[in-house]
Design an enzyme around this catalytic site. Structure first.
Site, PDB file in Angstrom:
ATOM      1  CD  GLU A 700      -2.496  -1.225   2.712  1.00 20.21           C
ATOM      2  OE1 GLU A 700      -3.627  -0.722   2.815  1.00 20.21           O
ATOM      3  OE2 GLU A 700      -1.890  -1.770   3.665  1.00 20.21           O
ATOM      4  CG  ASP A 724      -4.628   3.087   1.993  1.00 19.56           C
ATOM      5  OD1 ASP A 724      -4.935   4.285   2.152  1.00 19.56           O
ATOM      6  OD2 ASP A 724      -4.988   2.193   2.756  1.00 19.56           O
ATOM      7  CB  CYS A 776      -7.650  -6.734  -2.447  1.00 17.94           C
ATOM      8  SG  CYS A 776      -6.571  -5.881  -1.292  1.00 17.94           S
TER       9      CYS A 776
END
Length: 850
Positions: A700, A724, A776
Site C-alpha cells: 500500500e 491507499d 484487492c
C-alpha cells in the site's frame, strides 16, 4: 418532560424596560442566572430580531436566538418577562408578556401550542399581563414548577461542552449528511440525557436533525460529543457505537460511486452520425435510453392564505405532520424492500426532518400572526430549505430538496384542493423525464413500465435521485443546465447515461443506430451475467483468479453466485468498528470459521486489523495524531498492541484447523515488520498445534513496492491495495473534497509501482521462493484496470461482487500478448486521462498493434 421549562425564578413580574432591546436583555439575564444559557446568547436573542418578527400577537412576543448560536444553550429554558405597561415591539405592536426561548431540542413545542390557544383568550392574557402572582402564569401554561434540586443543578451547569464526552474524527467520505445523521438522532433520543455535538465553535443538539446538518461536518473534521444527565455515559457509548458502525456503509457507498464514475469514464459513448442538437451534463447512471421526452416544468405553487382559528390551524398541522411521518416511514419500508435499504433510508431521514423544532416553531409563529396553516407551513419550509441550501456544502444543499419534498407531502394534506406537484406520469411509455430536479419521492415512485430514463437541469451524481436511478438501472444524466427545460416536449430523444448527453431532433438513421447500440449493450450485459460463473482466462489460456471482497459469512453465498472463486479480502476491522469494545478470541474464531464453512474449500484471505487513518476506534484509546494516515495504523499498531494482535492470530489459527485460509498483514513498510509478524504467527501456531498457512502482505505504500524483491523472500503473496497506494504515491488524500478526483488509480506513476511490485515477486519466484501478486483495491473491479493489471503480471483480482462478471468478460475477450502491450501503453502514458483513453482499444483489442 424531565424538568420544567419555566420555574418561578424564570418569571419576572412588573418589569418596565425602556425599549424592546432592554426587555430582551432582562429576559435573557433570567436565563443566564438560571444556568440555561451562556451570557453571549443574550446577544443572539437581540440579533435574531434583525431577521425575524418574534411578535405573536395579543401582547405576546417570543424572542429566540439564532440557530448558529445554539451551542451557547446549556439547557432548554423559557423566561417570562411581564411588562404591565407594555413595550413597543414593532411599529404598532406592544408586548406585555415576553417569552424568551432557549431551546436545545423540541421540548418547548408544547408551550408554543399552548400559547397559540391562549392568544384566542384575551381575558386570560390581560389578567396574566397584570397579575402579581407568578403562579398564575405557570398554571395558565400548565407547566409545573421544578423541584429545588433541579433548579440548583441548572445553576451549576458548566459552560461549553458537557462534562462527559469524547472526541471523534469524521471518517465518512461525504461527511455528515441526512441518512447517517438521522441514525445519530434516533440513537440520542433513546436517552434522557442532553447530548451535544460540537464542530469547532459550532454546536448542535444531537436529538435534532437540522441542528446536526447545519454544522456542516465534513470528512476529517474532529468533533466533540458530550452529554449531561443521569444516563449520559450510556448515551455516549451508544452514540459512539452507531457513529463507528456507520463508517463501513458510508465508505462502501462512496467507493461504489467512485467506481461507477470511473467505469462510466472508461466506456465508449454512442455517437450520432449527424449533428443533432444536444446538451452535455454529468453521468449519474449508465445506459442508453430512447424514448419520448416528457418535460416537467416546476409549478409555481401559490398557496392561498386562509386564516382560521389558531386552535384549528394548530390541530390541522399536528395531524398533517403525524400522517406524513407515518406515510414516509411506510414508504421507507416499501422502498427498502423494492429497491434497497440505503434508498429506504432516504425517506426515514425525510420523516426526521419533519420533526425539526425550528421548522415547526416558524410555522406556529406565522399562524399566531393570523395566517392560515397551509400558508404558514409552506413559508416555513421554504425559509428553512433556503437556510440549509446556504450552508456551503453541495451535499447539504441537496438535502434542501429533501426538506421541500417532505414539506410538499404535508402541504397536500393541509390543502388537498391545491394542485401540488407529485405522483406518477399520466400515460405514455418509454418516457425520458426531464425536470429542473427530481425529488426522491418522484424517483422512487417512477413506474418502470413507463419511464426509460431521467435527465435533470440541476443536481449531482451523489444526489438521491442519482442513487435511486442507479439502483433501478435507469440511464440518468444530471446538471444538464437550465436549457434542458426549453427542449420541446413530446419528441423522440436519445439519453446517453455513459456519455452524459441528451440528443433530440435526430433523423431515422441516427435513431436506428442508437437502437442497435442499445440492443447490443443490453445483449452484452446479459451474456456477461450468464458467463459469470466461468473462469477468467485469456484466449491463450492465462488464468486469473477472480475473488470477492467480503466481510461477513452471510455475504459469501451471494458473492459465489455472482462468480467469485473465493474471498480475496476479508476486512476484519469491521468486527471492531461495529461495537463499543474489542471482540474476544472466541467471537472472532466463530466468524472466521463461518467464512471457512461457507467457502467450502475455496480460498480465503483474512486481513488482520487495519485500524488508523480514516478508521478510528475510540475505545482503543489511541493517541490523537495530526496526520493519522502517516501515523500508527495497520500493522504498526498491531506490533505495538499485543493485546490486539495475539487474540486475533489465535482466532485465525484456530479457524485454520477447520479449512484453508491465508493471513495478510496491512500497511507493511519494512522487512523488520514482516519478520516480527511472521515470528508471532509461528509462535502462536506452535502453541495451538495448528497447520501452517500462507502469510502475505498488503502493498500500500511506495516503500513496500520499492522493496518488493526483498519482502517477497519472506512473504507467500502480495495483495496490492490500489486505493491507499494511489494516495501515498500521488500525495493526495483520496477523500479530499477538492483533490479526490485527481487521485486516479490509473495514473502511470501508480501503475509503475505496481509493475515494480510484480517484478520483485517474479524475481523471488525465479530464485526458488514463490510469491504471487494480487490486487484487492478498487482498480481490480474496473474492466480496463483489470486488463492492465493482468498485462503487468497480476494473477489474482479481488473486488466487489457486482464487478465480477464484467471483469471476467473483459479478460476472456483478450489474449495475454494484447494485454501486455496494453499495459505497456499505459505505463508510457503521460497521465491518467491518457490511460483511460485506452478503453476503446480494450473494447476492440485487435486495434492494438502486435
Amino acid at each position: 418532560m424531565p424538568e420544567a421549562l419555566i420555574r418561578p425564578e424564570l418569571v419576572q413580574l412588573g418589569a418596565a424596560p425602556a425599549d424592546k432591546a432592554a426587555a430582551i436583555r432582562q429576559a435573557g439575564q433570567l436565563l443566564v442566572a438560571a444556568g440555561c444559557i451562556a451570557p453571549a446568547y443574550v446577544q443572539s436573542l437581540l440579533a435574531r430580531e434583525q431577521t425575524a418578527n418574534t411578535y405573536l400577537g395579543s401582547g405576546v412576543a417570543i424572542p429566540h436566538g439564532q440557530i448558529a448560536d445554539r451551542h451557547l444553550i446549556e439547557r432548554t429554558g423559557i423566561a417570562v418577562l411581564q411588562v404591565p405597561g407594555g413595550v413597543e415591539w414593532n411599529a404598532g405592536q406592544r408586548a406585555t408578556l415576553i417569552f424568551a426561548i432557549a431551546a436545545q431540542s423540541d421540548e418547548h413545542l408544547a408551550l408554543l401550542r399552548r400559547l397559540t390557544r391562549l392568544l384566542q383568550d384575551e381575558a386570560t392574557l390581560q389578567k396574566l399581563a397584570c397579575t402579581a402572582d407568578a403562579g398564575d402564569i405557570l398554571r395558565a401554561l400548565e407547566l409545573p414548577a421544578a423541584p429545588a434540586a433541579a433548579a440548583d443543578a441548572a445553576a451549576q451547569a458548566p459552560a461549553g461542552d458537557y462534562a462527559q464526552g469524547f472526541d471523534w474524527r469524521m471518517p465518512y467520505p461525504n461527511g455528515l449528511h441526512a441518512r447517517p445523521a438521522q441514525q445519530w438522532v434516533e440513537t440520542a433520543r433513546r436517552f434522557a440525557a442532553s447530548v451535544r455535538v460540537r464542530n469547532g465553535q459550532e454546536a448542535g443538539d444531537a436529538k435534532n436533525l437540522m441542528a446536526l446538518l447545519q454544522l456542516g461536518i465534513a470528512h476529517g473534521q474532529t468533533l466533540h460529543v458530550s452529554a449531561q444527565g443521569s444516563d449520559a455515559a450510556a448515551a455516549l457509548a451508544a452514540l459512539q457505537g452507531v457513529m463507528n458502525r456507520l463508517t463501513a456503509a458510508e465508505e462502501a457507498e462512496a467507493e461504489k460511486a467512485r467506481q461507477a464514475k470511473a467505469q462510466a469514464a472508461s466506456r465508449s459513448a454512442w455517437q450520432p452520425a449527424g449533428r443533432p442538437p444536444s446538451l452535455q451534463g454529468i453521468s449519474a447512471s449508465p445506459g442508453l435510453a430512447i424514448g419520448t421526452l416528457r418535460v416537467r416544468r416546476a409549478a409555481d405553487i401559490a398557496v392561498p392564505d386562509r386564516p382560521a382559528p389558531l386552535a384549528e390551524g394548530a390541530d390541522a398541522l399536528d395531524e398533517a405532520l403525524a400522517a406524513t411521518r407515518a406515510e414516509l416511514l411506510q414508504l421507507a419500508q416499501d422502498t427498502a424492500a423494492r429497491i434497497g435499504k440505503a434508498e429506504g433510508g432516504i425517506f426515514r431521514a425525510q420523516a426526521e426532518l419533519l420533526g425539526d423544532t425550528g421548522l415547526i416553531a416558524q410555522a406556529c409563529q406565522r399562524m399566531a400572526q393570523g395566517h392560515g396553516a397551509a400558508w404558514s407551513w409552506h413559508e416555513a419550509v421554504q425559509a428553512a430549505a433556503g437556510q440549509l441550501a446556504s450552508v456551503g456544502s453541495p451535499l447539504l444543499a441537496a438535502r434542501a430538496a429533501d426538506l421541500r419534498d417532505a414539506g410538499l407531502r404535508v402541504l397536500r394534506k393541509l390543502a388537498p384542493e391545491l394542485d401540488v406537484p407529485g405522483g406518477q406520469e399520466q400515460g405514455g411509455e418509454n418516457l425520458v423525464i426531464a425536470a429542473a430536479d427530481l425529488t426522491p419521492s418522484d424517483t422512487a415512485a417512477l413506474d418502470l413500465r413507463q419511464v426509460a430514463g431521467l435527465c435533470t437541469a440541476q443536481g449531482g451524481p451523489s444526489s438521491h435521485t442519482a442513487i435511486i436511478a442507479r439502483t433501478l438501472g435507469l440511464p440518468a444524466v444530471v446538471a444538464a443546465g437550465g436549457a434542458l427545460l426549453d427542449v420541446p416536449d413530446g419528441q423522440t430523444v436519445v439519453l446517453d447515461g455513459d456519455g452524459a448527453r441528451l440528443y433530440w431532433g435526430l433523423d431515422e438513421a441516427d435513431l436506428q443506430s442508437a437502437r442497435q447500440w442499445r440492443d447490443a449493450q443490453q445483449a452484452r450485459a446479459r451474456e456477461i451475467a450468464r458467463l459469470a460463473l466461468q473462469a477468467a482466462a485469456t484466449q491463450d489460456g492465462v488464468r486469473v483468479e477472480v475473488a470477492a471482497n467480503v466481510n461477513r459469512p452471510e455475504q459469501v453465498p451471494a458473492a459465489l453466485a455472482a462468480g467469485a472463486e473465493g474471498v480475496g479480502l476479508m476486512r476484519t476491522e469491521f468486527l471492531y468498528l461495529e461495537r463499543d469494545n474489542a471482540p474476544g478470541e472466541d467471537e472472532q474464531c466463530e466468524t472466521y470459521c463461518g467464512m471457512v464453512r461457507e467457502l467450502a474449500g475455496r480460498p480465503l484471505i483474512i486481513r488482520t486489523l487495519d485500524i488508523g487513518g480514516d478508521k478510528q476506534v475510540p475505545y482503543l484509546n489511541l493517541p490523537h495524531e495530526e496526520n493519522p494516515f502517516l501515523g500508527i495504523r495497520g500493522s504498526r499498531l498491531m506490533l505495538r498492541r499485543p493485546d490486539l494482535l495475539e487474540p486475533q492470530l489465535r482466532a485465525i489459527y484456530r479457524a485454520a484447523k477447520t479449512g484453508p485460509l491465508s493471513i495478510m498483514f496491512p500497511m507493511i513498510t519494512s522487512l523488520a515488520e514482516l519478520r516480527a509478524l511472521r515470528a508471532e504467527c509461528e509462535r502462536i501456531r506452535q502453541q495451538l498445534n495448528a497447520p501452517a498457512v500462507p502469510i502475505g502482505i498488503m502493498v500500500e505504500v511506495p516503500a513496500a513496492a520499492v522493496m518488493a524483491g526483498q519482502l517477497a523472500l519472506h512473504a507467500d503473496f502480495f495483495s496490492i491495495g490500489t486505493n491507499d497506494l494511489t494516495q501515498y504515491v500521488l500525495a493526495i488524500d483520496r477523500q479530499h473534497p477538492e483533490l479526490a478526483r485527481e487521485a486516479d488509480t490509473l495514473h502511470p506513476a501508480v501503475l509503475r509501482m505496481i509493475q515494480r511490485t510484480v517484478q520483485g515477486a517474479q524475481a523471488a519466484t525465479q530464485a526458488g521462493r514463490p510469491c504471487w501478486v494480487g490486487v484487492c483495491g478498487g482498480l481490480a473491479g474496473d474492466p480496463l484496470g483489470a486488463a492492465i493489471l493482468t498485462g503487468l503480471g497480476v494473477r489474482e483480482l479481488s473486488m466487489s461482487q457486482r464487478d465480477i462478471a464484467p471483469v471476467k468478460a473483459a479478460l476472456r475477450a483478450c489474449d495475454s500478448a494484447l494485454l501486455a502491450e496494453l499495459a505497456q501503453l499505459a505505463l508510457d502514458s503521460a497521465d491518467a486521462d491518457s490511460v483511460r483513453a485506452l478503453a476503446a482499444r480494450l473494447q476492440a483489442p485487435r486495434q492494438v498493434k502486435r
